[in-house]
Scaffold this motif. Structure first.
Motif, PDB file in Angstrom:
ATOM      1  N   ASN A  19       0.828  -1.205   0.000  1.00 35.38           N
ATOM      2  CA  ASN A  19       0.000   0.000   0.000  1.00 35.38           C
ATOM      3  C   ASN A  19       0.861   1.253   0.000  1.00 35.38           C
ATOM      4  OD1 ASN A  19      -2.598  -1.321   0.304  1.00 35.38           O
ATOM      5  ND2 ASN A  19      -1.980  -1.766   2.410  1.00 35.38           N
ATOM      6  N   CYS A  20       0.714   2.052  -1.040  1.00 37.03           N
ATOM      7  CA  CYS A  20       1.372   3.350  -1.116  1.00 37.03           C
ATOM      8  C   CYS A  20       0.269   4.402  -1.161  1.00 37.03           C
ATOM      9  CB  CYS A  20       2.254   3.455  -2.357  1.00 37.03           C
ATOM     10  SG  CYS A  20       3.024   5.081  -2.576  1.00 37.03           S
ATOM     11  N   PHE A  21       0.062   5.126  -0.060  1.00 33.25           N
ATOM     12  CA  PHE A  21      -0.981   6.140   0.033  1.00 33.25           C
ATOM     13  C   PHE A  21      -0.393   7.443  -0.497  1.00 33.25           C
ATOM     14  CE2 PHE A  21      -5.024   7.020   2.377  1.00 33.25           C
ATOM     15  CZ  PHE A  21      -5.167   8.335   1.973  1.00 33.25           C
ATOM     16  N   LEU A  22      -0.841   7.844  -1.688  1.00 31.83           N
ATOM     17  CA  LEU A  22      -0.326   9.049  -2.325  1.00 31.83           C
ATOM     18  C   LEU A  22      -1.190  10.253  -1.977  1.00 31.83           C
ATOM     19  CD1 LEU A  22       0.510   7.693  -5.889  1.00 31.83           C
ATOM     20  CD2 LEU A  22       2.111   8.291  -4.081  1.00 31.83           C
ATOM     21  N   VAL A  23      -0.539  11.342  -1.624  1.00 32.89           N
ATOM     22  CA  VAL A  23      -1.201  12.611  -1.354  1.00 32.89           C
ATOM     23  C   VAL A  23      -0.666  13.600  -2.392  1.00 32.89           C
ATOM     24  CG1 VAL A  23      -1.591  14.436   0.326  1.00 32.89           C
ATOM     25  CG2 VAL A  23      -1.297  12.063   1.105  1.00 32.89           C
ATOM     26  N   PRO A  24      -1.534  14.037  -3.330  1.00 28.57           N
ATOM     27  CA  PRO A  24      -1.053  14.952  -4.369  1.00 28.57           C
ATOM     28  C   PRO A  24      -0.264  16.124  -3.784  1.00 28.57           C
ATOM     29  CG  PRO A  24      -3.327  14.339  -4.791  1.00 28.57           C
ATOM     30  CD  PRO A  24      -2.968  13.794  -3.428  1.00 28.57           C
ATOM     31  N   ILE A  25       0.763  16.504  -4.447  1.00 31.31           N
ATOM     32  CA  ILE A  25       1.674  17.597  -4.096  1.00 31.31           C
ATOM     33  C   ILE A  25       2.621  17.220  -2.953  1.00 31.31           C
ATOM     34  CG2 ILE A  25       1.887  20.001  -3.292  1.00 31.31           C
ATOM     35  CD1 ILE A  25      -0.785  20.568  -4.611  1.00 31.31           C
ATOM     36  N   LEU A  26       2.147  16.466  -1.967  1.00 36.56           N
ATOM     37  CA  LEU A  26       2.947  16.175  -0.780  1.00 36.56           C
ATOM     38  C   LEU A  26       3.770  14.905  -0.883  1.00 36.56           C
ATOM     39  CD1 LEU A  26       0.294  17.133   1.916  1.00 36.56           C
ATOM     40  CD2 LEU A  26       2.171  18.535   1.019  1.00 36.56           C
ATOM     41  N   GLY A  27       3.340  13.929  -1.685  1.00 36.93           N
ATOM     42  CA  GLY A  27       4.077  12.679  -1.819  1.00 36.93           C
ATOM     43  C   GLY A  27       3.286  11.477  -1.350  1.00 36.93           C
ATOM     44  N   GLY A  28       3.984  10.375  -1.140  1.00 37.90           N
ATOM     45  CA  GLY A  28       3.337   9.147  -0.714  1.00 37.90           C
ATOM     46  C   GLY A  28       4.139   8.440   0.353  1.00 37.90           C
ATOM     47  N   TRP A  29       3.425   7.604   1.145  1.00 35.69           N
ATOM     48  CA  TRP A  29       4.063   6.859   2.221  1.00 35.69           C
ATOM     49  C   TRP A  29       3.530   5.434   2.240  1.00 35.69           C
ATOM     50  CZ3 TRP A  29       2.566  11.838   2.337  1.00 35.69           C
ATOM     51  CH2 TRP A  29       3.555  12.780   2.617  1.00 35.69           C
ATOM     52  N   THR A  45      -6.618   5.388   9.135  1.00 35.59           N
ATOM     53  CA  THR A  45      -6.150   6.736   9.437  1.00 35.59           C
ATOM     54  C   THR A  45      -5.171   7.121   8.342  1.00 35.59           C
ATOM     55  OG1 THR A  45      -6.397   6.396  11.825  1.00 35.59           O
ATOM     56  CG2 THR A  45      -4.934   8.179  11.114  1.00 35.59           C
ATOM     57  N   ILE A  46      -5.484   8.207   7.635  1.00 32.42           N
ATOM     58  CA  ILE A  46      -4.652   8.606   6.496  1.00 32.42           C
ATOM     59  C   ILE A  46      -3.254   8.991   6.960  1.00 32.42           C
ATOM     60  CG2 ILE A  46      -6.669   9.358   5.195  1.00 32.42           C
ATOM     61  CD1 ILE A  46      -5.735  12.252   5.753  1.00 32.42           C
ATOM     62  N   PRO A  47      -2.308   9.104   6.028  1.00 33.84           N
ATOM     63  CA  PRO A  47      -0.939   9.463   6.409  1.00 33.84           C
ATOM     64  C   PRO A  47      -0.880  10.840   7.067  1.00 33.84           C
ATOM     65  CG  PRO A  47      -1.015   8.728   4.131  1.00 33.84           C
ATOM     66  CD  PRO A  47      -2.426   8.873   4.585  1.00 33.84           C
ATOM     67  N   ASP A  48       0.129  11.029   7.870  1.00 30.48           N
ATOM     68  CA  ASP A  48       0.435  12.325   8.472  1.00 30.48           C
ATOM     69  C   ASP A  48       1.622  12.889   7.698  1.00 30.48           C
ATOM     70  OD1 ASP A  48       1.443  14.437   9.961  1.00 30.48           O
ATOM     71  OD2 ASP A  48       1.438  13.355  11.854  1.00 30.48           O
ATOM     72  N   PRO A  49       1.350  13.746   6.695  1.00 25.86           N
ATOM     73  CA  PRO A  49       2.448  14.256   5.868  1.00 25.86           C
ATOM     74  C   PRO A  49       3.389  15.193   6.619  1.00 25.86           C
ATOM     75  CG  PRO A  49       0.373  15.282   5.230  1.00 25.86           C
ATOM     76  CD  PRO A  49       0.051  14.229   6.240  1.00 25.86           C
ATOM     77  N   VAL A  50       2.937  15.759   7.716  1.00 27.13           N
ATOM     78  CA  VAL A  50       3.782  16.648   8.511  1.00 27.13           C
ATOM     79  C   VAL A  50       4.940  15.882   9.134  1.00 27.13           C
ATOM     80  CG1 VAL A  50       3.839  18.199  10.515  1.00 27.13           C
ATOM     81  CG2 VAL A  50       1.854  18.213   8.983  1.00 27.13           C
ATOM     82  N   HIS A  51       4.656  14.661   9.599  1.00 28.82           N
ATOM     83  CA  HIS A  51       5.673  13.850  10.257  1.00 28.82           C
ATOM     84  C   HIS A  51       6.165  12.676   9.407  1.00 28.82           C
ATOM     85  CE1 HIS A  51       3.570  15.847  13.647  1.00 28.82           C
ATOM     86  NE2 HIS A  51       4.810  16.012  14.047  1.00 28.82           N
ATOM     87  N   GLY A  52       5.664  12.534   8.179  1.00 31.64           N
ATOM     88  CA  GLY A  52       6.086  11.438   7.309  1.00 31.64           C
ATOM     89  C   GLY A  52       5.679  10.078   7.818  1.00 31.64           C
ATOM     90  N   VAL A  53       4.459   9.985   8.359  1.00 27.41           N
ATOM     91  CA  VAL A  53       3.947   8.724   8.885  1.00 27.41           C
ATOM     92  C   VAL A  53       2.899   8.177   7.921  1.00 27.41           C
ATOM     93  CG1 VAL A  53       2.679   7.662  10.800  1.00 27.41           C
ATOM     94  CG2 VAL A  53       4.370   9.439  11.262  1.00 27.41           C
ATOM     95  N   GLY A  54       3.032   6.918   7.556  1.00 28.98           N
ATOM     96  CA  GLY A  54       2.107   6.283   6.624  1.00 28.98           C
ATOM     97  C   GLY A  54       0.750   5.997   7.246  1.00 28.98           C
ATOM     98  N   ALA A  55      -0.200   5.637   6.401  1.00 27.36           N
ATOM     99  CA  ALA A  55      -1.551   5.302   6.854  1.00 27.36           C
ATOM    100  C   ALA A  55      -1.518   4.071   7.753  1.00 27.36           C
ATOM    101  CB  ALA A  55      -2.449   5.052   5.646  1.00 27.36           C
ATOM    102  N   VAL A  56      -2.387   4.080   8.783  1.00 28.78           N
ATOM    103  CA  VAL A  56      -2.456   2.957   9.719  1.00 28.78           C
ATOM    104  C   VAL A  56      -3.904   2.553   9.954  1.00 28.78           C
ATOM    105  CG1 VAL A  56      -0.302   3.480  10.916  1.00 28.78           C
ATOM    106  CG2 VAL A  56      -2.426   4.479  11.740  1.00 28.78           C
ATOM    107  N   CYS A  57      -4.098   1.274  10.230  1.00 36.86           N
ATOM    108  CA  CYS A  57      -5.414   0.767  10.609  1.00 36.86           C
ATOM    109  C   CYS A  57      -5.643   1.093  12.081  1.00 36.86           C
ATOM    110  CB  CYS A  57      -5.487  -0.745  10.391  1.00 36.86           C
ATOM    111  SG  CYS A  57      -5.459  -1.215   8.644  1.00 36.86           S
TER     112      CYS A  57
END
Length: 178
Positions: A19-29, A45-57
């Motif tokens: 699973n690679c959760f992509l967020v336009p402009i910000l990237g993916g985790w 829970t979607i990724p936290d782009p501020v801290h570079g944390v991927g999506a978690v169940c």
């Protein structure tokens, strides 16, 4: 790549989880999920782009990420509500007390966001009139009268975060005439 690693392939190729959760402009985790259905009984829970944390169940509890009410299992937080949105880029939704004012009791008639900007999250709560102090969240998308009634000051304005995100904040005024 392990959880929280940066990724660019929407197919998930390159992530150990697939699973690679992509967020336009910000990237993916790389993360555990892309949607609630990837998580069994809980939500995603979607990724936290501020801290570079991927999506978690998660378990579908108050403040946990969600995409529908179905995953919100806590009776006191049974509504999946949008907390923050950067249109076309990302929407943060969590299990909370309400989606809008119609979900709130008469003594606390205002569905109000409580932001957790540090963790790119938050939760909705039902708030009494004149109970939300300045510099805390309010609902600017509301009909205006009810959002203003939730704020001690009577004013719910819109603040812009990093030029991308508009959030409601109780403050001393909305206009110069205030």
């Amino acid at each position: 790549q392990p959880q929280d690693s940066e990724c660019t392939d929407p197919s998930g190729c390159g992530c150990a989880s697939g699973n690679c959760f992509l967020v336009p402009i910000l990237g993916g985790w790389c993360g555990e999920c892309l949607v609630d259905a990837d998580c069994g009984d809980g939500g995603c829970t979607i990724p936290d782009p501020v801290h570079g944390v991927g999506a978690v169940c998660n378990g579908g509890k108050k403040g946990d990420g969600c995409m529908s009410d179905n995953v919100c299992v806590d009776p006191s937080a049974s509504h999946c509500a949008d907390i923050m949105e950067v249109p076309g880029i990302i929407t943060v939704a969590t299990c909370g007390e309400c989606t809008d004012n119609s979900d709130c009791p008469a003594q606390k008639p205002n569905c109000t966001p409580v932001y957790d900007l540090e963790h790119f999250s938050g939760v909705t709560v039902c708030a009494a009139d004149a109970s939300i102090p300045n510099n805390t969240g309010c609902n600017p998308a509301d009909d205006g009268m009810l959002a203003d009634k939730a704020c001690v000051s009577g004013h719910c304005g819109v603040a812009n975060v990093m030029g991308l995100l508009d959030i409601g904040i109780c403050g001393e005024c909305d206009l110069d005439s205030d």
